[in-house]
Each structure stands twice: as C-alpha cells, then as structure tokens.
Design an enzyme around this catalytic site. Structure first.
Site, PDB file in Angstrom:
ATOM      1  N   LYS A  13      12.845  21.337  -0.800  1.00  0.00           N
ATOM      2  CA  LYS A  13      13.176  21.104  -1.530  1.00  0.00           C
ATOM      3  C   LYS A  13      13.322  22.111  -3.433  1.00  0.00           C
ATOM      4  O   LYS A  13      13.309  23.002  -3.817  1.00  0.00           O
ATOM      5  CB  LYS A  13      14.093  20.319  -2.204  1.00  0.00           C
ATOM      6  CG  LYS A  13      14.737  19.641  -1.261  1.00  0.00           C
ATOM      7  CD  LYS A  13      15.879  18.506  -2.170  1.00  0.00           C
ATOM      8  CE  LYS A  13      14.824  16.982  -1.915  1.00  0.00           C
ATOM      9  NZ  LYS A  13      14.063  16.314  -0.933  1.00  0.00           N
ATOM     10  N   GLN A  57      14.719  12.917  -2.583  1.00  0.00           N
ATOM     11  CA  GLN A  57      15.484  12.608  -1.345  1.00  0.00           C
ATOM     12  C   GLN A  57      16.263  13.254  -0.563  1.00  0.00           C
ATOM     13  O   GLN A  57      15.833  14.270  -1.167  1.00  0.00           O
ATOM     14  CB  GLN A  57      15.371  10.927  -1.278  1.00  0.00           C
ATOM     15  CG  GLN A  57      14.055  10.344  -1.791  1.00  0.00           C
ATOM     16  CD  GLN A  57      14.298   9.697  -3.008  1.00  0.00           C
ATOM     17  OE1 GLN A  57      14.593   9.378  -3.910  1.00  0.00           O
ATOM     18  NE2 GLN A  57      12.593   9.739  -3.865  1.00  0.00           N
ATOM     19  N   GLY A  74       8.102  14.213  -5.591  1.00  0.00           N
ATOM     20  CA  GLY A  74       7.061  14.783  -4.818  1.00  0.00           C
ATOM     21  C   GLY A  74       7.176  16.430  -4.436  1.00  0.00           C
ATOM     22  O   GLY A  74       7.125  16.744  -3.321  1.00  0.00           O
ATOM     23  N   HIS A  75       7.470  17.093  -5.255  1.00  0.00           N
ATOM     24  CA  HIS A  75       7.222  19.031  -5.417  1.00  0.00           C
ATOM     25  C   HIS A  75       5.525  18.593  -5.593  1.00  0.00           C
ATOM     26  O   HIS A  75       5.473  18.891  -6.170  1.00  0.00           O
ATOM     27  CB  HIS A  75       8.398  19.444  -6.203  1.00  0.00           C
ATOM     28  CG  HIS A  75      10.085  19.035  -5.854  1.00  0.00           C
ATOM     29  ND1 HIS A  75      10.338  19.100  -4.730  1.00  0.00           N
ATOM     30  CD2 HIS A  75      10.968  18.823  -7.231  1.00  0.00           C
ATOM     31  CE1 HIS A  75      11.939  19.089  -5.545  1.00  0.00           C
ATOM     32  NE2 HIS A  75      11.883  19.074  -5.945  1.00  0.00           N
ATOM     33  N   ASP A 113      11.970  16.146   2.674  1.00  0.00           N
ATOM     34  CA  ASP A 113      11.001  17.227   3.133  1.00  0.00           C
ATOM     35  C   ASP A 113      11.396  18.248   3.397  1.00  0.00           C
ATOM     36  O   ASP A 113      11.281  19.286   4.221  1.00  0.00           O
ATOM     37  CB  ASP A 113      10.044  16.350   3.821  1.00  0.00           C
ATOM     38  CG  ASP A 113       9.504  15.356   3.549  1.00  0.00           C
ATOM     39  OD1 ASP A 113       9.122  14.912   2.476  1.00  0.00           O
ATOM     40  OD2 ASP A 113       9.520  14.550   4.090  1.00  0.00           O
ATOM     41  N   GLU A 114      12.667  18.487   3.601  1.00  0.00           N
ATOM     42  CA  GLU A 114      13.126  19.948   3.423  1.00  0.00           C
ATOM     43  C   GLU A 114      13.013  20.697   2.805  1.00  0.00           C
ATOM     44  O   GLU A 114      13.564  21.931   3.129  1.00  0.00           O
ATOM     45  CB  GLU A 114      14.647  19.678   3.358  1.00  0.00           C
ATOM     46  CG  GLU A 114      15.707  18.605   3.538  1.00  0.00           C
ATOM     47  CD  GLU A 114      15.732  17.699   3.206  1.00  0.00           C
ATOM     48  OE1 GLU A 114      15.325  17.248   2.060  1.00  0.00           O
ATOM     49  OE2 GLU A 114      16.860  17.435   3.544  1.00  0.00           O
TER      50      GLU A 114
HETATM   51  P1  GDP Z   1      10.885  18.394  -0.497  1.00  0.00           P
HETATM   52  O1  GDP Z   1      10.212  16.730  -0.156  1.00  0.00           O
HETATM   53  O2  GDP Z   1      12.035  18.565   0.068  1.00  0.00           O
HETATM   54  O3  GDP Z   1      10.898  18.329  -2.016  1.00  0.00           O
HETATM   55  O4  GDP Z   1       9.671  19.548  -0.027  1.00  0.00           O
HETATM   56  P2  GDP Z   1       8.879  20.451  -0.886  1.00  0.00           P
HETATM   57  O5  GDP Z   1       9.245  21.287  -2.018  1.00  0.00           O
HETATM   58  O6  GDP Z   1       7.428  19.560  -0.912  1.00  0.00           O
HETATM   59  O7  GDP Z   1       7.941  20.987   0.220  1.00  0.00           O
HETATM   60  C1  GDP Z   1       7.569  20.930   1.141  1.00  0.00           C
HETATM   61  C2  GDP Z   1       6.337  21.823   2.154  1.00  0.00           C
HETATM   62  O8  GDP Z   1       7.069  22.807   2.332  1.00  0.00           O
HETATM   63  C3  GDP Z   1       5.759  23.195   0.959  1.00  0.00           C
HETATM   64  O9  GDP Z   1       4.540  22.407   1.344  1.00  0.00           O
HETATM   65  C4  GDP Z   1       6.211  24.348   0.772  1.00  0.00           C
HETATM   66  O10 GDP Z   1       5.803  25.146   0.340  1.00  0.00           O
HETATM   67  C5  GDP Z   1       7.094  24.208   1.817  1.00  0.00           C
HETATM   68  N1  GDP Z   1       8.211  25.150   2.258  1.00  0.00           N
HETATM   69  C6  GDP Z   1       9.009  25.618   2.035  1.00  0.00           C
HETATM   70  N2  GDP Z   1      10.029  26.401   2.171  1.00  0.00           N
HETATM   71  C7  GDP Z   1       8.549  27.032   3.313  1.00  0.00           C
HETATM   72  C8  GDP Z   1       9.242  28.092   3.973  1.00  0.00           C
HETATM   73  O11 GDP Z   1      10.321  28.107   4.254  1.00  0.00           O
HETATM   74  N3  GDP Z   1       8.820  28.123   5.550  1.00  0.00           N
HETATM   75  C9  GDP Z   1       7.730  27.886   5.212  1.00  0.00           C
HETATM   76  N4  GDP Z   1       6.510  27.564   6.156  1.00  0.00           N
HETATM   77  N5  GDP Z   1       6.702  26.435   4.337  1.00  0.00           N
HETATM   78  C10 GDP Z   1       7.835  26.713   3.246  1.00  0.00           C
END
Ligand code: GDP
Length: 429
Positions: free
Chosen positions: A16, A224, A40-41, A13-14
């Site tokens: 990515k 992940q 889940g992107h 959930d970084e």
């Molecule tokens: P993943 O599980 O690592 O792939 O995470 P996701 O790509 O689904 O991102 C999780 C959430 O964080 C999404 O709703 C993105 O829009 C949000 N997000 C990503 N980068 C940033 C950021 O720099 N700032 C904020 N506030 N939200 C972000």
C-alpha cells in the site's frame, strides 16, 4: 471536493505504501483513520528510505497536511520518536495534526498485550504486542485516555489513577506482576510528552471538513486490510479496528457521501501472516517462488508469510464491503517466469459452488478453490512503465482479474521503485 480512500483488500502487506504515495501526490490532506503504529510503510525517496509507522505518508510532501484521525490509537512516545527521526532526515513535520479525540496507547497497554499473548500460548493471536488491541479495548470500555487529556494535567492524572486502579489488580493478582505507579507515569507523560505533542493536537474533524469545503483533495489512508477488519475480516485473526473504507467515516468524522473514490490495493497473488483460513494457500515450489522472489517475510519479525494464488472470491467480497471503485494490483513482476498462473474464481464447499464468500467461517476453512489457468509470461517486467510494453499474457491476466472482480484495474506495480508502475486503465472506463 469529494474524498478518496485507499484500502488493502487482502490480508495486508499488499504494498500500500507505494501506491498510497503515488495517489497522495495529488492530495492536499492525507488522513490515517484507524490502527496504530503497526502500519509499517517503507518509502524510498531519492535514495533515502523512510519507515512510517504512525505518521501518514503525505508527510513527505510539502504541500500536504498529514492528519492522524480520531480512529487511530496513538503511542505518544512512538509518535515523538518517529517525528524526530523524520526531522533528522530533513522532513518538516510541523504540518502534522493529531486528533484530540484519538486514544492514547500507554505503557500498561503494551504490558497487557505481551502478557495476554504469552498466556494464550499456542492459541495466541500473533499481535504486534504494541498495545494497540488493549487501547481499543479500553476505548470500548469507556476507560480510554484521549490525546486531548494531555492538555489538562489534572484530568489526565485523575483518569490515569482510575484506570490503573483496575489494571493493577490484573497485573498483580492475575499475572503476578508489579503494579504500575500512576503518579510516576503521569509525571513522565506530562513532562516528557505532553508539551511536545501539544503543537500537533487539533480538531481534525473540522480540519477535514474545511478542506473538503474549500475544494481540497483529501485522501483517507487505511492501514492493514479488509480481511483483517474487526467486523469484516476472518475473526479472530484480525486487527482491533476497521480498515474497510467505512472506517474512514467513523475514524475521521465524515459521512459516506463525502467519499467518491475507493481504491483497493491487491497483490497479484495473496499472502497471509500467522494463523487463519486461506483457501488458495500454496505449499509447493510456486509458493516458495512467491515468498523468495516477493521477499514475503515480516518486516519486524522476519516471519515467512504464507503464499497463495490470487483469490477473486475474496476480492469480490472486498469490492462489496468497501464499495471499491477501482483496483491497483501490486507486485505483478513477482509472477515473472511462472509458466501457468492460477486464479481462484469460486470455492466449492461440500460439492456446492460459491461465487461469493461463504458467510460461515467453517465453510471458508473447508473451501476448495476452483481455478482457471492462464499462461504466464517469460519476460522481466521490472522496466515496464507503459501499458503497451506489457506482454500480451500480462494484459490478459489483468483483464481476467478485472472481469472476475468487476472493477477496473487502474495501476499495476512492476517493481519496488517509486516509478515502477503502469497506468493500466482509467477508473470507470
Ligand atoms: P503494506 O504493508 O501494504 O504497506 O506494504 P508496503 O508498502 O510496506 O510494501 C511491501 C513491500 O513491497 C515494500 O518493500 C515495497 O517496496 C514492495 N513493493 C510494493 N509494490 C511493489 C511492486 O509492484 N513490485 C515489487 N517487486 N515490490 C513492490
């Protein structure tokens, strides 16, 4: 042309998706190398939201060949649904390629996932119950069925009958369930799924090597994250594959020398879902701030993620096990308005200071974080897109992370939007 890997460096959930999308723009081939439909992107492009679970993010660019590598486990029903949803939104998926060596997730894998989690009760792992772990278990047991088996109905039927012979004993005798009928399932898969998946099936190892030899840019996209890695993560609260950068070698069929750049994605703080050790976990108002402002709730489950301060000890380990060449820091904007920011620079275990992750997990459970405090910034970063617009405190925070972790911070996320990021420094500078 050497390849790039993008990998999560914490517990997932970084963010990515956004950074991968940004880097993917410059690539010609984007390859998923492990995991299943639990990635889940969520990407927002021109106001339309795209939820990608299995298909690599590169699918949204016409110039990219998206590839599902041999290390991925593929639920063919989910794949076809995802392709149909994307095509309904006008995304052309005809360039998608799926490795014939990738393993299939079939309905009995999901049933086993659900049943084993239920019977573990309070000791459950918190899996996504999508059959991913059981499919990887079958792969290791040499009873998995591969995507290429869809092309040979007789072989598919034979393998399915053999494997269900075993599984049905478990369903009926251990879990008191009805058996799965191999003929009915084979008929369903061979008629509903196989003809529709066939156009995508390919020798993706050759595809990737031909691309690299022709000078194309190839991106390996990890799902992940490092501390959820089956080997390098906090076992057993891990995923059933290898998200670390080396997973790209086995999961896509390239040697380590093909990889030149490894981009680690880290949040400006840490979150974790479910159980397991978490030295910098916060139970106070700051934790609530991170969860509320950062919207740290599971995408599918709505479950509150556990929040904590940035942990440089974890990140040093991520640098080592992935050979990270650079770091992208996401969600810096979520720290806006906090007076003091803490960074964990070491752990203390029984009075002994550890700069690196202690190898024994009991020590990780007992680890007391050693913090350095930095001043926060009182301003809103959401409109910042250039390094010089960042407040001095934010620059100091990022430079401190660089110094602690030992690799440059190249990108910094300042908001969820595609354009809300800062190019902070160049890799290697
Ligand atoms: P993943 O599980 O690592 O792939 O995470 P996701 O790509 O689904 O991102 C999780 C959430 O964080 C999404 O709703 C993105 O829009 C949000 N997000 C990503 N980068 C940033 C950021 O720099 N700032 C904020 N506030 N939200 C972000």
């Amino acid at each position: 042309m050497p390849a790039t890997v993008v990998v999560g460096t914490q517990w997932g959930d970084e963010g990515k998706g956004k950074l991968t999308d940004l880097i993917a723009k410059e690539m010609q081939v984007v390859v998923r190398y492990q995991g299943g439909h639990n990635a889940g992107h969520t990407l927002v492009v021109d106001g339309t939201s795209f939820a990608l679970q299995l298909v690599p993010s590169g699918v949204l660019y016409d110039h990219i060949t998206p590839v599902i590598g041999n290390g991925v486990v593929v639920d063919p029903f989910v794949l076809l649904d995802e392709v149909a949803t994307l095509e309904a939104k006008g995304v052309d998926c005809s360039r998608l390629r799926v490795s014939g060596n990738a393993h299939l997730i079939l309905p009995y894998h999901q049933e086993l996932d659900r049943l084993t989690e239920r019977y573990l009760g309070k000791n459950k792992l918190g899996t996504t119950k999508r059959g991913i772990g059981p499919a990887y278990a079958d792969k290791a047991m040499r009873v998995g069925i591969r995507v290429q088996d869809l092309l040979d109905p007789a072989i598919f039927r034979q393998k399915l009958t053999a494997v269900l012979g075993d599984k049905n004993k478990v369903f009926t005798r251990v879990y008191n369930r009805l058996p799965e009928d191999p003929d009915a399932l084979a008929d369903r898969v061979l008629t509903e799924v196989a003809p529709r998946v066939e156009p995508y099936i390919a020798d993706t190892v050759s595809l990737v090597h031909d691309a690299l030899e022709s000078g194309a840019h190839v991106l390996f996209e990890g799902a992940q994250a490092t501390f959820l890695d089956l080997d390098q993560g906090t076992y057993p609260y891990v995923t059933s594959s290898n998200p670390v950068a080396g997973g790209a070698c086995t999961g896509a069929g390239v040697g380590p020398r093909a990889i030149e750049r490894v981009v680690g994605i880290a949040k400006a703080y840490v979150t974790r879902v479910g159980a397991g050790p978490f030295p910098t976990e916060l139970f106070d108002d700051v934790g609530d701030h991170l969860v509320t402002v950062g919207r740290e709730f599971g995408t599918n489950t709505g479950r509150r993620r556990r929040p904590g301060w940035f942990d440089a000890v974890m990140l040093r380990h991520a640098v080592r096990v992935n050979s990270l060449s650079e770091l992208a820091i996401t969600k810096l904007d979520i720290l806006d308005g906090l007076d003091t920011l803490r960074v964990c620079v070491a752990y203390e275990v029984d009075g002994v200071r550890h700069e690196h992750l202690p190898y024994h997990q009991s020590d990780l459970h007992a680890a007391v974080p050693v913090y350095e405090d930095l001043p926060g910034w009182g301003v809103d970063l959401s409109s910042v897109t250039e390094r010089h617009q960042l407040p001095d405190e934010a620059v100091a925070y990022l430079e401190f992370l660089e110094e602690q972790v030992g690799v440059p911070v190249t990108f910094v996320g300042t908001g969820p939007g595609r354009d809300q990021y800062v190019h902070f420094s160049d890799a290697g500078s």
